[in-house]
Enzyme design. Structure first.
Site, PDB file in Angstrom:
ATOM      1  N   PRO A   2       0.835  -1.212   0.000  1.00  0.00           N
ATOM      2  CA  PRO A   2       0.000   0.000   0.000  1.00  0.00           C
ATOM      3  C   PRO A   2       0.871   1.264   0.000  1.00  0.00           C
ATOM      4  O   PRO A   2       1.842   1.345   0.743  1.00  0.00           O
ATOM      5  CB  PRO A   2      -0.785  -0.113   1.307  1.00  0.00           C
ATOM      6  CG  PRO A   2      -0.638  -1.528   1.750  1.00  0.00           C
ATOM      7  CD  PRO A   2       0.650  -2.022   1.193  1.00  0.00           C
ATOM      8  N   GLU A   3       0.517   2.203  -0.859  1.00  0.00           N
ATOM      9  CA  GLU A   3       1.232   3.476  -0.928  1.00  0.00           C
ATOM     10  C   GLU A   3       0.268   4.587  -0.500  1.00  0.00           C
ATOM     11  O   GLU A   3      -0.833   4.297  -0.025  1.00  0.00           O
ATOM     12  CB  GLU A   3       1.758   3.705  -2.358  1.00  0.00           C
ATOM     13  CG  GLU A   3       2.647   2.542  -2.822  1.00  0.00           C
ATOM     14  CD  GLU A   3       3.212   2.741  -4.236  1.00  0.00           C
ATOM     15  OE1 GLU A   3       3.326   3.891  -4.685  1.00  0.00           O
ATOM     16  OE2 GLU A   3       3.519   1.721  -4.886  1.00  0.00           O
TER      17      GLU A   3
END
Ligand SMILES: [Zn+2]
Length: 272
Positions: A2-3
């Site tokens: 996840p960014e």
């Protein structure tokens, strides 16, 4: 992994559910989650009875502001925050390592297959200096001048974009996608970027991050939002994991190289 967009989507899902709510009970079953600071029992005990004043984000970190202290959550590679209420929503499984019960609201589960994620408590006043994350790329402070300052470096531009201490929240997917849209090769030295390329790169970074949020994240591995749904941004990737396929802009075959131990995808014609 996840960014920024994925973390922001989950944060926005959770804000109306947890802000102003009191934590009735908490359990952390996996010691690796608290390896940076504290113990599972200690962190869980410190959360009980506390009210969440605000749920913020810095880079890829969630910050549950409890007043004097804050609970910091980082998802690492495969972490998920999943919400459940009234017997609807997520049911815990063998990969569910922690949960917080919110009084009169629901249960927030932390699920993580590879266990690279983290949960720890910091004094709220020291969160910034302890996390040491750089500028928020969607914030007003991220000007072309500021990006230009950060680019005065011999490091490769993709590595610079992914350096969390310089710019917060950009990882492999959004770095590759932003560099494609800016027409810049990931292997270029940051200091070689011309002023118009820096302006174009800043615009591209903001554009891909905003598109990522709008399409509720990129579900390449196991990313899910707080309700367990995948995001839709992966269908809009121009280069990331499209190696061997044609560039949508020019028809050239997208290439993959390894840069800084990360798979890196680019169009050899569109990116110079
Ligand atoms: Zn191309």
């Amino acid at each position: 992994m996840p960014e920024l967009p994925e973390v922001e989507v989950i944060r926005r899902d959770l804000v109306p559910r947890v802000e102003g709510r009191r934590i009735q009970s908490a359990k952390i079953a996996e010691p690796r989650l608290t390896r940076r600071r504290g113990t599972p029992g200690g962190v869980a005990a410190a959360l009980v009875g506390r009210r969440v004043k605000a749920l913020r984000r810095r880079g890829k970190f969630f910050i549950f502001d409890l007043g004097r202290d804050s609970l910091i959550v980082r998802l690492g590679m495969t972490g998920q925050l999943l919400w459940s209420e009234n017997r609807h929503g997520f049911r815990p499984d063998q990969y569910t390592h922690a949960h917080l019960v919110f009084q009169g609201a629901g249960i927030l589960y932390y699920r993580d297959i590879r266990k690279f994620g983290e949960m720890f408590i910091l004094p709220t006043e020291s969160v910034e200096q302890t996390l040491r994350v750089g500028v928020e790329p969607l914030g007003d402070a991220f000007t072309p001048e500021m990006l230009g300052e950060k680019c005065r470096s011999s490091t490769r531009i993709k590595s610079l974009l992914m350096n969390q201490a310089k710019i917060a929240g950009i990882g492999n997917i959004y770095a590759d996608e932003a560099l494609f849209r800016a027409g810049i090769r990931p292997t270029r030295r940051a200091a070689s970027l011309r002023p118009e390329e820096i302006r174009s790169l800043r615009r591209a970074i903001r554009l891909v991050l905003q598109a990522g949020i709008r399409h509720r994240g990129s579900s390449i591995a196991n990313y899910r939002d707080a309700c367990g749904e995948p995001g839709r941004f992966a269908a809009l990737h121009r280069v990331y994991q499209r190696h061997g396929e044609d560039c949508h802009a020019c028809g050239t075959t997208i290439r993959r190289i390894v840069l800084g131990q990360r798979g890196t995808h680019f169009c050899p014609t569109c990116q110079r």
